[in-house]
Design an enzyme around this catalytic site. Sequence first.
Site, PDB file in Angstrom:
ATOM      1  N   ARG A 179       5.288   1.781  -9.330  1.00  0.00           N
ATOM      2  CA  ARG A 179       5.127   2.003  -7.883  1.00  0.00           C
ATOM      3  C   ARG A 179       6.279   1.491  -7.296  1.00  0.00           C
ATOM      4  NH1 ARG A 179       2.232  -1.928  -3.921  1.00  0.00           N
ATOM      5  NH2 ARG A 179       2.614  -0.736  -2.045  1.00  0.00           N
ATOM      6  N   HIS A 206       5.930   1.656   3.513  1.00  0.00           N
ATOM      7  CA  HIS A 206       5.995   0.129   3.202  1.00  0.00           C
ATOM      8  C   HIS A 206       6.737  -0.601   4.017  1.00  0.00           C
ATOM      9  CE1 HIS A 206       5.439  -2.830  -0.775  1.00  0.00           C
ATOM     10  NE2 HIS A 206       5.790  -3.356   0.604  1.00  0.00           N
ATOM     11  N   GLU A 218      -0.228  -2.455   2.779  1.00  0.00           N
ATOM     12  CA  GLU A 218      -0.826  -3.415   3.641  1.00  0.00           C
ATOM     13  C   GLU A 218      -0.816  -3.682   4.791  1.00  0.00           C
ATOM     14  OE1 GLU A 218       1.464  -7.092   2.157  1.00  0.00           O
ATOM     15  OE2 GLU A 218       0.669  -6.887   0.098  1.00  0.00           O
ATOM     16  N   ASN A 246      -3.665  -5.464  -3.272  1.00  0.00           N
ATOM     17  CA  ASN A 246      -2.723  -6.612  -3.417  1.00  0.00           C
ATOM     18  C   ASN A 246      -3.232  -7.812  -3.270  1.00  0.00           C
ATOM     19  OD1 ASN A 246      -1.013  -4.099  -3.514  1.00  0.00           O
ATOM     20  ND2 ASN A 246       0.062  -4.879  -1.762  1.00  0.00           N
ATOM     21  N   TYR A 267      -2.491 -12.208  -4.031  1.00  0.00           N
ATOM     22  CA  TYR A 267      -1.556 -13.461  -4.830  1.00  0.00           C
ATOM     23  C   TYR A 267      -2.427 -14.794  -4.805  1.00  0.00           C
ATOM     24  CZ  TYR A 267       2.034  -9.929  -4.137  1.00  0.00           C
ATOM     25  OH  TYR A 267       2.744  -8.797  -4.325  1.00  0.00           O
ATOM     26  N   GLU A 304      -0.375  -4.905  -6.461  1.00  0.00           N
ATOM     27  CA  GLU A 304       0.747  -5.983  -6.546  1.00  0.00           C
ATOM     28  C   GLU A 304      -0.097  -7.139  -6.826  1.00  0.00           C
ATOM     29  OE1 GLU A 304       2.953  -6.462  -2.864  1.00  0.00           O
ATOM     30  OE2 GLU A 304       3.101  -4.622  -2.496  1.00  0.00           O
TER      31      GLU A 304
END
Length: 1776
Positions: free
Chosen positions: A1312, A1357, A1402, A1544, A1546, A1611
Amino acid sequence: MLLAGPLTEQVVRSSGWGGDDAFDCSGPIPPGSKEYFEYLQSRGVSHFKVPLSWAQLIPTGLSSQPQQTVVRCYQSLLKQLLEVGLQPLVILHGSTVPESLRSRFGGWESQGLLEAFQQYAEFAFQEFAGLARSWVTLSDLDDVWHDGQGVKASSLLQNILQLNKNIHQIYHQHFPDRVLRNNDLNIMGCDMKDVLGKLDMQDAPVSLDIPVITRMAGFSNSYQKIWQKFEAQTTEERDLVLAESFPSDFQWATSTESFKVEGGWLEGGKGETIWDRFGHDGLAFANQTADLACDSYNKVVYDLYLLRGLQVKTYQFSISWARIFPTGYRGSQSEKGALYYDKLINALIESDIQPVATLYHWDLPQALQGNGGWTNPAIVEAFKDYADFCFSRFGDRVKTWNTFSSPWVVSHAGYGTGEHPPGVKDYAVASYQVTHNILKSHAEAWHVYNDKYRNTQGGKVGIALNSDWAEPMNKSNSDDVAAADRYLQFMLGWFAHPIFVNGDYPAALKTQIEQKKNECPSAPAVLPAFTPEESKRIQGTADFFGLNHYTSRLVNSSKGGCNPGPVEVGDFQAHVDPTWPSTASDWIYSVPWGLRSLLNYISNEYLNSTKVPIYITGNGMPTEYSGDTLNDTSRVEYMRGYINEALKAITMDRVDVRRFTVQSLMDGFEGKQGYSQRFGLHHVNFEDGGRPRTPKQSAYFFSQVIKQNGFGSSKDTGFKGLEIAFTRPSITLSPSEVPSKSKVIWEKFSRQSKFQRQMYHYGTFPQDFSWGVSSSSYQIEGGWNADGKGPSVWDTFTQKPGNIPENATGNVACDSYNRLEEDFYMLRALRVKSYRFSLSWSRIFPDGRRTSLNQKGVDYYNKLIDGLLAHNITPMVTLYHWDLPQALQDFGGWDNVDMIDIFNDFCDFCFATFGNRVKFWITFNQPQTIAWLGYGLGQIPPNVRDPGTAPYKVAHNLIKAHAKAYHTYDDNYRNSQGGLVSIALNADWAEPKDVSVPRDIVAADRALQFQLGWFAHPIFKNGDYPDAMKWQVRQKCELQGQSNSRLPSFTEEEKNFIKGTADVFCLNHHTTKIVSHITGLLFPESYQHDWDFSEAEEHDSPVTAIKNQRAVSWGIRRLLNWIKEEYGDLDIYITENGVATEAKTTWEDTPRVFFYKTYINEALKAHELDGVRVKGYMATSLMDSFEWLNGYKVRFGLHHVDFTNPNRPRTLKYSAHFYYQVMKDNGFPTPDDEKMLYGHFQKDFIWSTATASYQIEGGWRADGKGLSIWDKFAHTPLKIFNADNGDIACDSYNKVEEDVAILKQLKVNHYRFSISWTRVLPDGTTSHINEAGLSYYHRLVNALIAANIQPQITLYHWDLPQALQEIGGWENDTIVDKFRDYADLIFSHLGHKVKLWITINEPYNIAMVGHGYGAAAPGISLRPGTLPYIVGHNLIKAHAEAWHLYNDKYRAEQKGKISITINSDWSEPRNPHKQEDIDAARRVVQFYIGWFAHPIFNGDYNDVMKTTIRERSFAAGLPKSRLPEFTPEEIRRIKGTYDYFGFNHYTTVLAFPSNYGNLQHYDADRGAGTIVDRTWLDSGSGWLKVTPFGFRKILNFIKEEYGNPPIIITENGVSERGPVDLNDTHRIYFYKSYINQVLKAYLLDGVDMRGYTAWSLMDNLEWAIGFSERFGLFYVNHSDPNLPRVARNSVSFYSTIINCNGFPDPALGPHECLNPEPEATSAPVTDNAVKFLGMKLSTGDAETGLNTTFALLIVAVFGNIHHYEQLGNWATDHSI
């Protein structure tokens, strides 16, 4: 034959016929007689006595002249009996002789009268024999004897016998076929005068030779019998208090009801109930609702705590029908609702509490009410099905069931008066129909259990009926007595009679209704009828009689009218005696004796033949919601009275009562009264969102009743404390070296990486581990001068104003001297094994000496110790915890050597007095504190300031005093008592400032020797001080010109006496200090100056409420290891460990939870990983208390104490529940989240890694590339950390081949990357296309495909063309078309080779971080309440247009997939037991992922955002919501614009509600603050904590919220910072844990996982953080102009996962996919200094500077950022 009858006035009083004699047909047959006969038949009666009236039938005495109306009357009566299945037993004569015959013949001695009677008998046989087969000649010989007075008895008897024989012959001459064989028939005779009367039966044999002359046993009905039993009692007799106990198996219970306490009204899919609707319609007090109530839905552990504190063994709760079946029907079953009750039931059983479940307590699903509710007969089947489910789901654990609780209230208030929901006002019809259906529903549920579950589950099913007791207003008025009886029939009998008697309503009820029906123009009551089959099915359907009873009434007879309702229909009125104590409810008055009467009545009326026990299922009273709510003395007196009456019923009346249930466990939502009335044993603060619960005085009273099993004396449990095994050291240890050999601890631990140090350890302590809590006498007892106690040095000190903040004292403290039961409550609830407390020397010896012995003080401690043992808690007693008797201080205190013997005498007394029960003794608590703070610095009493000499002298005496006390125990008591003795020593851990500097290690060792070794070395080693200390003090003294050391010396004899005088090692520990070597001052002389080291805080750890006492959890593990190394392999007890919070932190003490979570875990590591023999842990402290010099300004307690309230109420804190769970689990067993799942993903699973154009490409102005907003942002001063930028970045623009090579090494099948909009369209528009830029991406795509790696392209992005930003950027809605044009260009050029597309990466960060916080390009922060929403709006529309473009124009040909990538943290509630925190966590997620996902996947913004932002906008006076609205057309166009869910993720945060007032800002709209758990592993990014569990949870959220779309993780990764280490174990751990959670979501949860992308391929520019944070699998050396990519060890690990397509099970042997790769080489050491604001700083200092600068900028914009996310969180995505 079971015989009843005859009819009397009790049944026919309303017919107009008077008298107490049997009905004689002088008037019409009374109405209701048939129902009366039906009842008798259902009860098992076979025959009914019908006495004929000779005088009424033949008043002239001539059989030829009968009264035909009377004949017809009797014939009708006999026919009625036959119609209902009763056989008449006709009595020829039982009353009076016709007057004409009496005057003519006289008495029964006359032959003429005998002949007349025979003629009369023949007449009766002719008229009635066809209707009767059983006859009696004479029923009562009393009158015969009376009439024959003066006649010889034998002659009279002979006449009677002959008469009987003649009539017998006449009968059989007329009816020769009616022959009775001898003994064929037994007549059981009784006169029943009321339908609910108890049969009092006698057998009378019938013989052909002996006339049937039987005297029927006399009888009065149950009410009359009970009333008469107690009527004559004097007040003293009535109010007698029994000092006795209940039966040993008696059950003590408390109760709650679902809608009153649970809250969670929409949780888990729960359906709306009629009470929900009632509250939302504003019908309850002050518009209150039960939406949150007590929050018990989330607080099972809190409620269990209360139950354990009460020590009940039974808990009655109700199940919410709508929580199980939201619509009321099985088809709507909610598994989450069932799981809640599973959790509750399991928790009860784990706490040894038996669950009693009520199936229905008034909260009908609203959906059922929509169909008529309880008036609809169809509800019977629905309830049956609901009951069936509950029995099948919970019946393996629930052994007692109430089908209904207080159903009378449902019928009366819900469908009669309409006061309760559903608010139906129809007492004439609906109320009776409801009862009818409830009775049938109950019966069906009982039969379901009986038929399907009883054999396997062995439980009981009953019903809880409510009833007042009723007494006649006028005791001498028979009408009032009858009215009181009717009152009970209309309330209790309405339900009890059908179930416990005959399957039908009581005759009194039916008679009254029938009478009113005849009297009134329209019936005020319509009573449905049961069919015989229904009656049979209802009768006997209860295994116990449940009784809810609260009060009594005085009842008088009245003539009711024709209005509906029990008063008018029942012809009675109810009153209260003005002398009865009132309550907060106008219907509950305290009338305890009514309970005893009612229990006797029930036993007589309903349970004589149906032998089932009585359970008191509800008894209680409300108090007002204001005033002194905790000191509820009125409730105590109420309970005392009612429990006493139940005891009388059991012991004096032999009523079979098995249970007493106090209503209720806690205050709740009391229906129409809302929260204005409080029934609880525990106060609930409904003003606080956490709904804290505090025991009232009634709770403590009830716990005492339970403990004593009534009002007798409690029994000794026989528990003598835990057997504490210990091994006494057998060898003397050599003195410590300088530095000690224990320096190996620093060598072992101080070089640990942060990852190694932080890694949480899962495991458990040994089964005999001693868990406890601690306190000390002065801190909690109070009673400072009570009962002869002498003053202590702390009493003297605190009485002087100014010594303690706010002039606080320990005069009252927690008042434990007077509140032992309250302390026991907390200890029971916690279920600790041990309780450490101290003895107040001056309470036992007021002047410190035995001659002043105070027996009351001794009694107090006896009571405390005995109480602990009674609750299976081992007392751990400290003999001296700082509170020296002032009298002893007056002659020098511990500075006086005589104190050694004085203390020993005190110890000797305590050993002798308490030692038979106390097995764990501590002589002194923290002698170092006494010596240094008390006699050195003079900060604490006795406030002696002599820092150079006194501390050493005092310590010398303390050590010898300890040793002498030890030997006293050892010599005189150990053999008989078997206990142990030790001393509690305090120590901070000393961590060298620089472990590579030898003298810092020596200094750290010296620090431990001066604090801990000062006392531990003599006691545990060789009887002398450590050499490090002796040498240090001696050198200082020489330098000061002194010939002798200030440190006293022990003689050899003393050394031998001291060494080994502790059986275990007791440690008090709180914090860690960073120690470095210094040269201390020579003058003034001071213990502190002797050290030659300095102490500093460990600044990376959290602060606490006490200065210089940070929570440094890892220190305790190192300290425990040091003790083991230094003093041998001893048993170690952590006798004090806890954290201070500010006084304003009350019950929501999350920092304390984190403290215990981390410190106890470090102790567990020491035990399990290091082999340290940790044997016990005492949490400090049991409750908030007087904290010495801090007074009450800081709090250490697991329980909050309100020191402003004279009752010192104790309220459990969140930490108490956490600590209980730790103790229950005996540590930290591995949770399921941490367990590995082995398995594989689908074969075509996407394995990828990712980058973004600005972060890696460089070439910022190469080949015609235009400027992006990030180019400008990075070239603006102070925007990027270390002045980094993306001008070159990783130079990927020139390194396509190198990048593809490392991708091949990684073995991914996808890559990606993003396209730089300005590289292909320099000004953002298609007016100029940069072919060089397109050529770069063609080369990259081709190279990837050639390497068999599929490209996955992100169109945007974050690097917007600056030219577009200058015309408004994403704020300008023209951006939508420009983005569409850009996408069109890329699809057309690359789409034939690219099959996976992402429109925007995002959007949250673009909108919020870039346009709200301004911490990312374009750096706008001026309109945080509007601009982010506008930008988000345009981003969503731009994405949708790009998707439609691809779908309409390219999909058919290119066959690719396109979506958007949305990022989000997962959010957990800060307190998982608190609805407000749960709601806050949901808002965080909805405002994060939901902001963009909901419009795309579900259509339009989510309701949470729309409602919240709209309401806050209006509240601020804005004309419309700040959140833009989509048109219906836009909603349709946006919805469904995805082919997969790009995600994404985290990290996870903990959320809690936060009120920002009227601030118009995204954070204020969200209304939530966030924190992180201290146990979560750190990363290189402040915002990123390693939380794998959250990954699985948010993937499941996506599945449930958005319809289980295909998900590609686009991600996921972790950062590092600081020195480079290619052995990136933390990253390997991260990927292993996170990817395994993805596998769990896929295999276990059915989440449609399609791919996983690791962030990132290589280290790159992490946006505003620059290159300081590194996420790469490959290290990029930016100090090398060639920017080489070097594989970290995580590359090999990730490639192995890819190669295995998951995690092969090692139990199956080595998998072929496991081919180890070569290890990475070590990385070059890099210079970590950076430039910031013209200064060269370390990366850490520079980051601090950057964060501070950012913070100041935000302050300038918003004025207040108190609740904002930490600035480091501005990029919730790593890649910022």
